[in-house]
Design a protein around this motif. Structure first.
Motif, PDB file in Angstrom:
ATOM      1  N   LYS A  84      49.188  18.881  21.996  1.00  0.00           N
ATOM      2  CA  LYS A  84      49.370  17.452  22.212  1.00  0.00           C
ATOM      3  C   LYS A  84      49.132  17.131  23.686  1.00  0.00           C
ATOM      4  N   ARG A  85      48.770  15.899  23.960  1.00  0.00           N
ATOM      5  CA  ARG A  85      48.705  15.454  25.349  1.00  0.00           C
ATOM      6  C   ARG A  85      50.135  15.250  25.853  1.00  0.00           C
ATOM      7  N   VAL A  86      50.413  15.716  27.065  1.00  0.00           N
ATOM      8  CA  VAL A  86      51.749  15.570  27.640  1.00  0.00           C
ATOM      9  C   VAL A  86      51.598  15.147  29.101  1.00  0.00           C
ATOM     10  N   LEU A  87      52.288  14.074  29.452  1.00  0.00           N
ATOM     11  CA  LEU A  87      52.339  13.591  30.832  1.00  0.00           C
ATOM     12  C   LEU A  87      53.804  13.512  31.244  1.00  0.00           C
ATOM     13  N   GLY A  88      54.154  14.150  32.361  1.00  0.00           N
ATOM     14  CA  GLY A  88      55.511  14.080  32.886  1.00  0.00           C
ATOM     15  C   GLY A  88      55.499  13.514  34.289  1.00  0.00           C
ATOM     16  N   ILE A  89      56.417  12.580  34.562  1.00  0.00           N
ATOM     17  CA  ILE A  89      56.495  11.951  35.873  1.00  0.00           C
ATOM     18  C   ILE A  89      57.900  12.142  36.447  1.00  0.00           C
ATOM     19  N   CYS A  90      57.980  12.675  37.666  1.00  0.00           N
ATOM     20  CA  CYS A  90      59.219  12.933  38.393  1.00  0.00           C
ATOM     21  C   CYS A  90      60.107  13.881  37.584  1.00  0.00           C
ATOM     22  N   LEU A  91      61.233  13.425  37.050  1.00  0.00           N
ATOM     23  CA  LEU A  91      62.038  14.293  36.182  1.00  0.00           C
ATOM     24  C   LEU A  91      61.186  14.854  35.060  1.00  0.00           C
ATOM     25  N   GLY A  92      60.278  14.039  34.532  1.00  0.00           N
ATOM     26  CA  GLY A  92      59.395  14.512  33.459  1.00  0.00           C
ATOM     27  C   GLY A  92      58.555  15.692  33.873  1.00  0.00           C
ATOM     28  N   ALA A  93      58.080  15.698  35.125  1.00  0.00           N
ATOM     29  CA  ALA A  93      57.315  16.841  35.633  1.00  0.00           C
ATOM     30  C   ALA A  93      58.187  18.074  35.731  1.00  0.00           C
ATOM     31  N   GLN A  94      59.428  17.880  36.171  1.00  0.00           N
ATOM     32  CA  GLN A  94      60.360  19.004  36.285  1.00  0.00           C
ATOM     33  C   GLN A  94      60.694  19.578  34.908  1.00  0.00           C
ATOM     34  N   LEU A  95      60.851  18.699  33.920  1.00  0.00           N
ATOM     35  CA  LEU A  95      61.108  19.157  32.554  1.00  0.00           C
ATOM     36  C   LEU A  95      59.904  19.917  31.996  1.00  0.00           C
ATOM     37  N   MET A  96      58.696  19.470  32.329  1.00  0.00           N
ATOM     38  CA  MET A  96      57.501  20.204  31.912  1.00  0.00           C
ATOM     39  C   MET A  96      57.464  21.590  32.546  1.00  0.00           C
ATOM     40  N   ALA A  97      57.788  21.661  33.837  1.00  0.00           N
ATOM     41  CA  ALA A  97      57.819  22.962  34.512  1.00  0.00           C
ATOM     42  C   ALA A  97      58.805  23.891  33.820  1.00  0.00           C
ATOM     43  N   ALA A  98      59.994  23.366  33.498  1.00  0.00           N
ATOM     44  CA  ALA A  98      61.002  24.178  32.818  1.00  0.00           C
ATOM     45  C   ALA A  98      60.514  24.614  31.443  1.00  0.00           C
ATOM     46  N   ALA A  99      59.847  23.713  30.719  1.00  0.00           N
ATOM     47  CA  ALA A  99      59.337  24.049  29.389  1.00  0.00           C
ATOM     48  C   ALA A  99      58.288  25.149  29.452  1.00  0.00           C
ATOM     49  N   LEU A 100      57.592  25.254  30.594  1.00  0.00           N
ATOM     50  CA  LEU A 100      56.566  26.280  30.783  1.00  0.00           C
ATOM     51  C   LEU A 100      57.133  27.527  31.471  1.00  0.00           C
ATOM     52  N   GLY A 101      58.459  27.598  31.587  1.00  0.00           N
ATOM     53  CA  GLY A 101      59.102  28.816  32.075  1.00  0.00           C
ATOM     54  C   GLY A 101      59.348  28.897  33.563  1.00  0.00           C
ATOM     55  N   ALA A 102      59.136  27.790  34.295  1.00  0.00           N
ATOM     56  CA  ALA A 102      59.324  27.817  35.751  1.00  0.00           C
ATOM     57  C   ALA A 102      60.734  27.364  36.134  1.00  0.00           C
ATOM     58  N   ARG A 103      61.138  27.748  37.320  1.00  0.00           N
ATOM     59  CA  ARG A 103      62.451  27.400  37.843  1.00  0.00           C
ATOM     60  C   ARG A 103      62.424  25.995  38.434  1.00  0.00           C
ATOM     61  N   VAL A 104      63.485  25.204  38.181  1.00  0.00           N
ATOM     62  CA  VAL A 104      63.666  23.874  38.760  1.00  0.00           C
ATOM     63  C   VAL A 104      64.973  23.887  39.544  1.00  0.00           C
ATOM     64  N   TYR A 105      64.977  23.325  40.753  1.00  0.00           N
ATOM     65  CA  TYR A 105      66.130  23.472  41.631  1.00  0.00           C
ATOM     66  C   TYR A 105      66.117  22.402  42.724  1.00  0.00           C
ATOM     67  N   PRO A 106      67.257  22.152  43.363  1.00  0.00           N
ATOM     68  CA  PRO A 106      67.282  21.194  44.473  1.00  0.00           C
ATOM     69  C   PRO A 106      66.395  21.670  45.626  1.00  0.00           C
ATOM     70  N   SER A 107      65.636  20.744  46.179  1.00  0.00           N
ATOM     71  CA  SER A 107      64.696  21.111  47.243  1.00  0.00           C
ATOM     72  C   SER A 107      65.371  21.209  48.605  1.00  0.00           C
ATOM     73  N   GLY A 108      66.531  20.586  48.743  1.00  0.00           N
ATOM     74  CA  GLY A 108      67.211  20.588  50.029  1.00  0.00           C
ATOM     75  C   GLY A 108      66.862  19.408  50.909  1.00  0.00           C
ATOM     76  N   GLN A 109      65.886  18.603  50.482  1.00  0.00           N
ATOM     77  CA  GLN A 109      65.506  17.428  51.260  1.00  0.00           C
ATOM     78  C   GLN A 109      64.969  16.364  50.316  1.00  0.00           C
ATOM     79  N   LYS A 110      65.559  15.187  50.341  1.00  0.00           N
ATOM     80  CA  LYS A 110      65.101  14.104  49.481  1.00  0.00           C
ATOM     81  C   LYS A 110      63.823  13.493  50.027  1.00  0.00           C
ATOM     82  N   GLU A 111      62.988  13.018  49.120  1.00  0.00           N
ATOM     83  CA  GLU A 111      61.768  12.290  49.490  1.00  0.00           C
ATOM     84  C   GLU A 111      61.802  10.996  48.681  1.00  0.00           C
ATOM     85  N   ILE A 112      62.131   9.900  49.355  1.00  0.00           N
ATOM     86  CA  ILE A 112      62.358   8.620  48.685  1.00  0.00           C
ATOM     87  C   ILE A 112      61.642   7.530  49.469  1.00  0.00           C
ATOM     88  N   GLY A 113      60.704   6.870  48.830  1.00  0.00           N
ATOM     89  CA  GLY A 113      59.947   5.803  49.477  1.00  0.00           C
ATOM     90  C   GLY A 113      58.458   6.080  49.432  1.00  0.00           C
TER      91      GLY A 113
END
Length: 233
Positions: A84-113
Protein backbone atom coordinates in the motif's frame (compact mmCIF):
# COMPACT_ATOMS: atom_id res chain seq x y z
CA UNK A 1 -4.36 9.03 -12.51
CA UNK A 2 -6.89 6.47 -11.17
CA UNK A 3 -8.96 7.38 -8.13
CA UNK A 4 -7.56 5.94 -4.90
CA UNK A 5 -9.07 5.22 -1.49
CA UNK A 6 -7.02 7.37 0.90
CA UNK A 7 -7.46 6.74 4.62
CA UNK A 8 -5.81 9.02 7.16
CA UNK A 9 -5.15 8.74 10.87
CA UNK A 10 -5.72 11.78 13.07
CA UNK A 11 -4.14 11.94 16.54
CA UNK A 12 -5.43 15.34 17.72
CA UNK A 13 -8.46 17.30 16.58
CA UNK A 14 -6.51 20.46 15.63
CA UNK A 15 -4.16 18.72 13.14
CA UNK A 16 -5.83 18.05 9.80
CA UNK A 17 -4.62 17.18 6.32
CA UNK A 18 -3.76 20.75 5.34
CA UNK A 19 -2.70 20.94 1.71
CA UNK A 20 -3.12 17.19 1.25
CA UNK A 21 -6.91 17.53 1.19
CA UNK A 22 -7.21 19.89 -1.81
CA UNK A 23 -4.68 17.78 -3.71
CA UNK A 24 -6.73 14.63 -3.06
CA UNK A 25 -10.01 16.29 -3.99
CA UNK A 26 -8.52 17.77 -7.15
CA UNK A 27 -7.59 14.24 -8.28
CA UNK A 28 -10.95 12.84 -7.15
CA UNK A 29 -9.50 10.45 -4.60
CA UNK A 30 -11.81 9.25 -1.82
CA UNK A 31 -10.94 10.37 1.70
CA UNK A 32 -11.81 8.63 4.97
CA UNK A 33 -10.46 9.11 8.49
CA UNK A 34 -9.90 7.36 11.81
CA UNK A 35 -9.94 9.85 14.71
CA UNK A 36 -7.74 8.05 17.19
CA UNK A 37 -8.20 10.83 19.74
CA UNK A 38 -11.93 10.00 19.73
CA UNK A 39 -11.40 6.27 20.21
CA UNK A 40 -12.35 5.24 16.68
CA UNK A 41 -11.26 1.81 15.45
CA UNK A 42 -8.43 1.35 12.98
CA UNK A 43 -9.24 -0.10 9.54
CA UNK A 44 -7.68 -3.19 8.00
CA UNK A 45 -5.26 -2.77 5.06
CA UNK A 46 -7.84 -4.05 2.57
CA UNK A 47 -10.01 -0.99 3.33
CA UNK A 48 -7.65 1.49 1.63
CA UNK A 49 -5.13 1.98 -1.18
CA UNK A 50 -3.18 4.66 0.66
CA UNK A 51 -2.61 5.27 4.37
CA UNK A 52 -1.65 8.74 5.63
CA UNK A 53 -0.45 9.02 9.23
CA UNK A 54 -0.49 12.56 10.61
CA UNK A 55 1.23 14.27 13.52
CA UNK A 56 0.51 14.60 17.21
CA UNK A 57 2.14 15.56 20.52
CA UNK A 58 2.56 12.01 21.83
CA UNK A 59 5.70 9.91 21.50
CA UNK A 60 5.99 6.55 19.80
CA UNK A 61 7.42 5.21 23.08
CA UNK A 62 4.33 6.29 25.06
CA UNK A 63 2.13 3.28 24.29
CA UNK A 64 1.32 2.95 27.98
CA UNK A 65 -0.42 6.34 27.85
CA UNK A 66 -1.81 5.93 24.33
CA UNK A 67 -2.92 2.32 23.83
CA UNK A 68 -3.65 2.77 20.10
CA UNK A 69 0.05 3.24 19.29
CA UNK A 70 0.95 -0.47 19.22
CA UNK A 71 -1.99 -1.30 16.93
CA UNK A 72 -1.17 1.71 14.75
CA UNK A 73 2.43 0.57 14.28
CA UNK A 74 1.17 -2.91 13.37
CA UNK A 75 -1.23 -1.44 10.80
CA UNK A 76 1.51 0.68 9.22
CA UNK A 77 3.82 -2.33 8.99
CA UNK A 78 1.07 -4.44 7.43
CA UNK A 79 0.23 -1.70 4.93
CA UNK A 80 3.86 -1.35 3.84
CA UNK A 81 4.24 -5.13 3.57
CA UNK A 82 1.08 -5.30 1.45
CA UNK A 83 2.44 -2.72 -1.00
CA UNK A 84 0.00 0.00 0.00
CA UNK A 85 1.04 3.61 -0.35
CA UNK A 86 2.00 5.04 3.05
CA UNK A 87 2.79 8.65 3.93
CA UNK A 88 3.80 9.64 7.47
CA UNK A 89 4.25 13.21 8.66
CA UNK A 90 6.02 14.16 11.93
CA UNK A 91 4.68 11.61 14.46
CA UNK A 92 3.55 9.64 11.41
CA UNK A 93 7.14 9.46 10.16
CA UNK A 94 8.30 8.27 13.56
CA UNK A 95 5.59 5.60 13.61
CA UNK A 96 6.70 4.46 10.14
CA UNK A 97 10.30 4.22 11.37
CA UNK A 98 9.14 2.11 14.32
CA UNK A 99 7.04 -0.10 12.03
CA UNK A 100 10.18 -0.73 9.95
CA UNK A 101 12.17 -1.75 13.04
CA UNK A 102 14.04 1.49 13.80
CA UNK A 103 14.48 3.16 17.17
CA UNK A 104 12.49 6.34 17.98
CA UNK A 105 13.65 8.55 20.85
CA UNK A 106 13.85 12.13 22.16
CA UNK A 107 16.38 14.13 20.17
CA UNK A 108 17.39 16.37 23.06
CA UNK A 109 16.57 19.55 21.15
CA UNK A 110 13.19 20.77 19.92
CA UNK A 111 12.80 22.16 16.41
CA UNK A 112 9.65 24.28 16.27
CA UNK A 113 8.91 26.93 13.66
CA UNK A 114 10.33 27.79 10.24
CA UNK A 115 13.77 26.30 9.56
CA UNK A 116 15.67 25.13 6.49
CA UNK A 117 16.03 21.58 5.32
CA UNK A 118 18.55 20.44 2.73
CA UNK A 119 18.65 17.34 0.51
CA UNK A 120 20.76 14.47 1.82
CA UNK A 121 23.56 13.45 -0.57
CA UNK A 122 22.23 9.89 -0.74
CA UNK A 123 18.67 11.02 -1.56
CA UNK A 124 19.21 10.41 -5.27
CA UNK A 125 18.89 6.70 -4.50
CA UNK A 126 15.16 7.16 -3.84
CA UNK A 127 12.32 7.77 -6.33
CA UNK A 128 11.49 10.81 -4.16
CA UNK A 129 15.02 12.14 -3.94
CA UNK A 130 15.29 14.68 -6.74
CA UNK A 131 12.15 16.63 -5.75
CA UNK A 132 14.06 18.63 -3.12
CA UNK A 133 16.76 20.35 -5.14
CA UNK A 134 18.24 22.70 -2.53
CA UNK A 135 17.65 24.39 0.81
CA UNK A 136 13.98 25.00 1.60
CA UNK A 137 12.39 26.69 4.62
CA UNK A 138 9.62 24.50 6.01
CA UNK A 139 7.53 24.22 9.16
CA UNK A 140 8.67 21.97 12.03
CA UNK A 141 7.20 20.86 15.32
CA UNK A 142 9.12 17.99 16.89
CA UNK A 143 11.34 16.99 19.77
CA UNK A 144 11.79 13.31 18.84
CA UNK A 145 13.84 11.68 16.13
CA UNK A 146 14.53 8.18 14.79
CA UNK A 147 17.25 6.00 13.35
CA UNK A 148 17.09 5.37 9.63
CA UNK A 149 15.31 2.04 9.02
CA UNK A 150 17.19 -0.70 7.16
CA UNK A 151 16.45 -0.44 3.45
CA UNK A 152 15.31 3.20 3.65
CA UNK A 153 16.97 6.14 1.88
CA UNK A 154 17.47 9.37 3.82
CA UNK A 155 16.02 12.32 1.91
CA UNK A 156 16.80 15.46 3.93
CA UNK A 157 18.39 16.93 7.03
CA UNK A 158 18.36 20.21 8.92
CA UNK A 159 20.93 21.95 11.08
CA UNK A 160 19.88 20.13 14.24
CA UNK A 161 18.03 17.08 12.92
CA UNK A 162 19.78 14.47 10.78
CA UNK A 163 16.61 12.57 9.93
CA UNK A 164 14.13 14.87 8.20
CA UNK A 165 12.64 12.22 5.94
CA UNK A 166 13.14 8.93 4.16
CA UNK A 167 11.80 6.95 1.27
CA UNK A 168 11.23 3.23 1.48
CA UNK A 169 10.81 1.92 -2.04
CA UNK A 170 8.41 3.80 -4.31
CA UNK A 171 5.31 3.65 -2.10
CA UNK A 172 6.39 4.69 1.41
CA UNK A 173 7.46 8.23 2.32
CA UNK A 174 8.18 9.53 5.84
CA UNK A 175 8.59 13.26 6.52
CA UNK A 176 9.67 14.65 9.89
CA UNK A 177 8.72 18.21 8.89
CA UNK A 178 5.29 19.58 7.88
CA UNK A 179 4.99 20.45 4.16
CA UNK A 180 1.21 20.05 4.44
CA UNK A 181 0.84 23.02 6.78
CA UNK A 182 -1.35 25.76 5.34
CA UNK A 183 -1.76 29.15 7.07
CA UNK A 184 -4.81 27.90 8.99
CA UNK A 185 -2.84 24.91 10.28
CA UNK A 186 0.08 27.06 11.38
CA UNK A 187 -2.34 29.38 13.18
CA UNK A 188 -4.07 26.45 14.90
CA UNK A 189 -0.78 25.14 16.31
CA UNK A 190 0.42 28.61 17.27
CA UNK A 191 -2.85 29.28 19.10
CA UNK A 192 -2.92 25.86 20.79
CA UNK A 193 0.67 25.78 22.04
CA UNK A 194 2.20 29.20 21.39
CA UNK A 195 1.65 30.64 24.87
CA UNK A 196 3.54 27.69 26.38
CA UNK A 197 6.60 27.95 24.14
CA UNK A 198 9.94 29.29 25.30
CA UNK A 199 11.54 30.86 22.20
CA UNK A 200 15.14 29.80 21.55
CA UNK A 201 17.54 29.32 18.65
CA UNK A 202 15.51 26.40 17.33
CA UNK A 203 12.10 27.33 18.78
CA UNK A 204 10.11 30.19 17.26
CA UNK A 205 7.49 32.22 19.06
CA UNK A 206 3.87 32.13 17.93
CA UNK A 207 4.37 35.56 16.30
CA UNK A 208 7.38 34.27 14.34
CA UNK A 209 5.36 31.26 13.18
CA UNK A 210 2.53 33.45 11.93
CA UNK A 211 4.98 35.84 10.26
CA UNK A 212 6.53 32.96 8.28
CA UNK A 213 3.38 31.78 6.56
CA UNK A 214 4.65 32.97 3.17
CA UNK A 215 6.88 29.86 3.19
CA UNK A 216 3.79 27.63 2.91
CA UNK A 217 3.56 27.98 -0.89
CA UNK A 218 7.01 26.54 -1.70
CA UNK A 219 6.54 23.67 0.75
CA UNK A 220 3.18 22.92 -0.89
CA UNK A 221 4.82 22.63 -4.31
CA UNK A 222 7.30 20.09 -2.93
CA UNK A 223 4.48 18.17 -1.26
CA UNK A 224 2.43 18.09 -4.47
CA UNK A 225 5.37 16.57 -6.33
CA UNK A 226 5.77 13.86 -3.69
CA UNK A 227 2.03 13.15 -3.62
CA UNK A 228 2.01 12.79 -7.40
CA UNK A 229 4.88 10.30 -7.21
CA UNK A 230 3.23 8.29 -4.45
CA UNK A 231 0.01 8.13 -6.46
CA UNK A 232 1.92 6.94 -9.54
CA UNK A 233 4.09 4.46 -7.61
Amino acid sequence: MPALRIHWLQHVAFEGLGYIEPWALRHRHALSCTRLHAGEALPTPDAFDWLIVMGGPMGVYEADRHPFIAAEIALIGAAIAAGKRVLGICLGAQLMAAALGARVYPSGQKEIGWFQIEPAPESTGSPFGDALTGPLTVFHWHGDTFDLPAGAVRLAHSRICTQQGFGYGARALALQFHPEMDPAGVAALANEFGPRLRPAASVHSADQMLAGQAHCAAARRLLDTWLDRLAAG
